[in-house]
Design a protein around this motif. Structure first.
Motif, PDB file in Angstrom:
ATOM      1  N   ASN A 131      22.997  75.532  44.673  1.00 31.99           N
ATOM      2  CA  ASN A 131      23.068  74.189  44.103  1.00 31.99           C
ATOM      3  C   ASN A 131      22.361  74.134  42.752  1.00 31.99           C
ATOM      4  OD1 ASN A 131      24.481  73.167  46.283  1.00 31.99           O
ATOM      5  ND2 ASN A 131      22.663  72.420  47.345  1.00 31.99           N
ATOM      6  N   THR A 132      21.204  74.784  42.664  1.00 40.41           N
ATOM      7  CA  THR A 132      20.444  74.809  41.417  1.00 40.41           C
ATOM      8  C   THR A 132      21.233  75.497  40.315  1.00 40.41           C
ATOM      9  OG1 THR A 132      18.326  74.824  42.586  1.00 40.41           O
ATOM     10  CG2 THR A 132      18.320  75.619  40.319  1.00 40.41           C
ATOM     11  N   LEU A 133      21.836  76.635  40.624  1.00 36.58           N
ATOM     12  CA  LEU A 133      22.600  77.392  39.640  1.00 36.58           C
ATOM     13  C   LEU A 133      23.875  76.649  39.232  1.00 36.58           C
ATOM     14  CD1 LEU A 133      22.169  80.929  41.234  1.00 36.58           C
ATOM     15  CD2 LEU A 133      21.024  80.042  39.189  1.00 36.58           C
ATOM     16  N   GLU A 134      24.449  75.914  40.175  1.00 38.10           N
ATOM     17  CA  GLU A 134      25.643  75.127  39.861  1.00 38.10           C
ATOM     18  C   GLU A 134      25.276  73.959  38.947  1.00 38.10           C
ATOM     19  OE1 GLU A 134      29.575  73.536  42.214  1.00 38.10           O
ATOM     20  OE2 GLU A 134      27.649  73.381  43.231  1.00 38.10           O
ATOM     21  N   GLN A 135      24.173  73.296  39.229  1.00 41.11           N
ATOM     22  CA  GLN A 135      23.745  72.184  38.399  1.00 41.11           C
ATOM     23  C   GLN A 135      23.366  72.646  36.998  1.00 41.11           C
ATOM     24  OE1 GLN A 135      20.570  70.400  40.658  1.00 41.11           O
ATOM     25  NE2 GLN A 135      21.943  69.624  42.242  1.00 41.11           N
ATOM     26  N   ALA A 136      22.897  73.888  36.884  1.00 37.34           N
ATOM     27  CA  ALA A 136      22.548  74.439  35.580  1.00 37.34           C
ATOM     28  C   ALA A 136      23.767  74.898  34.795  1.00 37.34           C
ATOM     29  CB  ALA A 136      21.582  75.611  35.756  1.00 37.34           C
ATOM     30  N   GLY A 137      24.947  74.865  35.425  1.00 38.97           N
ATOM     31  CA  GLY A 137      26.175  75.216  34.727  1.00 38.97           C
ATOM     32  C   GLY A 137      26.590  76.662  34.817  1.00 38.97           C
ATOM     33  N   LEU A 138      25.841  77.473  35.590  1.00 38.95           N
ATOM     34  CA  LEU A 138      26.182  78.898  35.684  1.00 38.95           C
ATOM     35  C   LEU A 138      27.263  79.158  36.720  1.00 38.95           C
ATOM     36  CD1 LEU A 138      25.539  81.814  34.788  1.00 38.95           C
ATOM     37  CD2 LEU A 138      23.937  81.931  36.707  1.00 38.95           C
ATOM     38  N   LEU A 139      27.202  78.476  37.863  1.00 41.92           N
ATOM     39  CA  LEU A 139      28.128  78.729  38.970  1.00 41.92           C
ATOM     40  C   LEU A 139      29.055  77.547  39.211  1.00 41.92           C
ATOM     41  CD1 LEU A 139      25.933  80.404  41.757  1.00 41.92           C
ATOM     42  CD2 LEU A 139      27.418  81.518  40.097  1.00 41.92           C
ATOM     43  N   THR A 140      30.219  77.870  39.763  1.00 42.32           N
ATOM     44  CA  THR A 140      31.132  76.856  40.289  1.00 42.32           C
ATOM     45  C   THR A 140      31.617  77.334  41.645  1.00 42.32           C
ATOM     46  OG1 THR A 140      31.904  76.109  38.120  1.00 42.32           O
ATOM     47  CG2 THR A 140      33.355  75.685  39.989  1.00 42.32           C
ATOM     48  N   ARG A 141      31.578  76.442  42.631  1.00 42.99           N
ATOM     49  CA  ARG A 141      32.087  76.763  43.959  1.00 42.99           C
ATOM     50  C   ARG A 141      33.553  76.370  44.044  1.00 42.99           C
ATOM     51  NH1 ARG A 141      26.853  74.817  47.418  1.00 42.99           N
ATOM     52  NH2 ARG A 141      26.774  73.334  45.720  1.00 42.99           N
ATOM     53  N   VAL A 142      34.400  77.323  44.395  1.00 46.46           N
ATOM     54  CA  VAL A 142      35.837  77.063  44.537  1.00 46.46           C
ATOM     55  C   VAL A 142      36.200  77.221  46.010  1.00 46.46           C
ATOM     56  CG1 VAL A 142      38.162  77.767  43.871  1.00 46.46           C
ATOM     57  CG2 VAL A 142      36.286  77.926  42.218  1.00 46.46           C
ATOM     58  N   PRO A 143      36.617  76.155  46.682  1.00 47.32           N
ATOM     59  CA  PRO A 143      36.931  76.249  48.108  1.00 47.32           C
ATOM     60  C   PRO A 143      38.215  77.025  48.361  1.00 47.32           C
ATOM     61  CG  PRO A 143      37.478  74.074  47.280  1.00 47.32           C
ATOM     62  CD  PRO A 143      36.786  74.788  46.167  1.00 47.32           C
TER      63      PRO A 143
END
Length: 258
Positions: A78-90
């Motif tokens: 969640n932290t890495l996604e909020q920082a713009g590095l990761l995106t979760r793709v279902p």
């Protein structure tokens, strides 16, 4: 989502560009990350090489490898996604049910790694220059955008259509324009549209205008980019249905048993 669809999520042309992106991110954000988040990021990074930027690592796999708890891993993602590095793709299973998430490392919006000589020159300039008086910024009304400087389209990546840049530059800064277009790209990848993404620029710009209207009327509860992403994904899904219905070859398509 099959292997062909997964390959379209590849976010870097090679491992070299992937490594530069993650190192650049760490240059900016390492001090703000916990040891657990750094360890989890390293694991995801090392397992994103088959399709550079795409990680198939499940939470259970990360848990076994790092000995971290599931809650810690989810919090780090969640932290890495909020920082713009990761995106979760279902992922969607063949039976239509939702599967595990694929983790995609996002391309850099800009290169934050300066040369050593640039750092030295910046420090010299700071020590030689006189202190500047800072002005108190004027408050921005709720629901409105702060004033943005005019942006030369030549400074932005060429894969972003100029029509989108010209529309969005009055409301967003460079980073958010890139972020907005990335969300267009992710929404496009999750649908089965018949043409390249540039073909749908009218739909994209219209959806962006609707998001701006919602922002200016304080109708957005969370973030502007999140609201825009939801809108463009819904618009693309509606367009897919229209394309299927308009295709004569689908006249006798078996919708019930597919």
């Amino acid at each position: 989502m099959n292997i062909h669809d997964i390959s379209k999520l590849q976010s870097f042309p090679s491992k070299k560009e992937l490594d530069v992106r993650v190192r650049s991110f760490l240059y900016q954000h390492k001090s703000g990350l916990s040891p657990a988040s750094l360890e989890i990021l390293t694991f995801i990074w090392r397992h994103s090489v088959k399709y550079p930027g795409v990680s198939f690592a499940k939470i259970e796999t990360i848990e076994k490898a790092t000995k971290r708890s599931r809650r810690t891993i989810v919090r780090a993602i969640n932290t890495l996604e909020q920082a713009g590095l990761l995106t979760r793709v279902p992922m969607i299973r063949p039976n239509g049910k939702r599967g595990v998430n694929i983790l995609v490392i996002n391309p850099a919006e800009e290169n934050p790694l300066p040369e050593k000589k640039d750092i030295a020159s910046e420090k010299t300039a700071e020590s030689a220059g006189k202190p500047e008086h800072t002005k108190t910024p004027k408050p921005v009304k709720k629901g409105s955008f702060a004033a943005k400087p005019v942006i030369d389209p030549d400074y932005l990546p060429t894969y972003i259509p100029k029509a989108f840049i010209q529309l969005s530059q009055s409301f967003l800064n460079v980073k958010d324009i890139l972020g907005a277009w990335k969300r267009v790209h992710y929404a496009y990848q999750q649908t089965q549209l018949s043409y390249p993404v540039d073909h749908y620029i009218t739909i994209i710009t219209q959806t962006f205008k609707q998001a701006v209207f919602a922002k200016q009327n304080a109708s957005i509860k969370k973030t502007f980019l999140g609201y825009f992403y939801g809108g463009i994904l819904a618009a693309f899904q509606q367009t897919v249905r229209k394309e299927v219905m308009d295709d004569p070859s689908n006249l006798y398509y078996d919708w019930l048993h597919t």
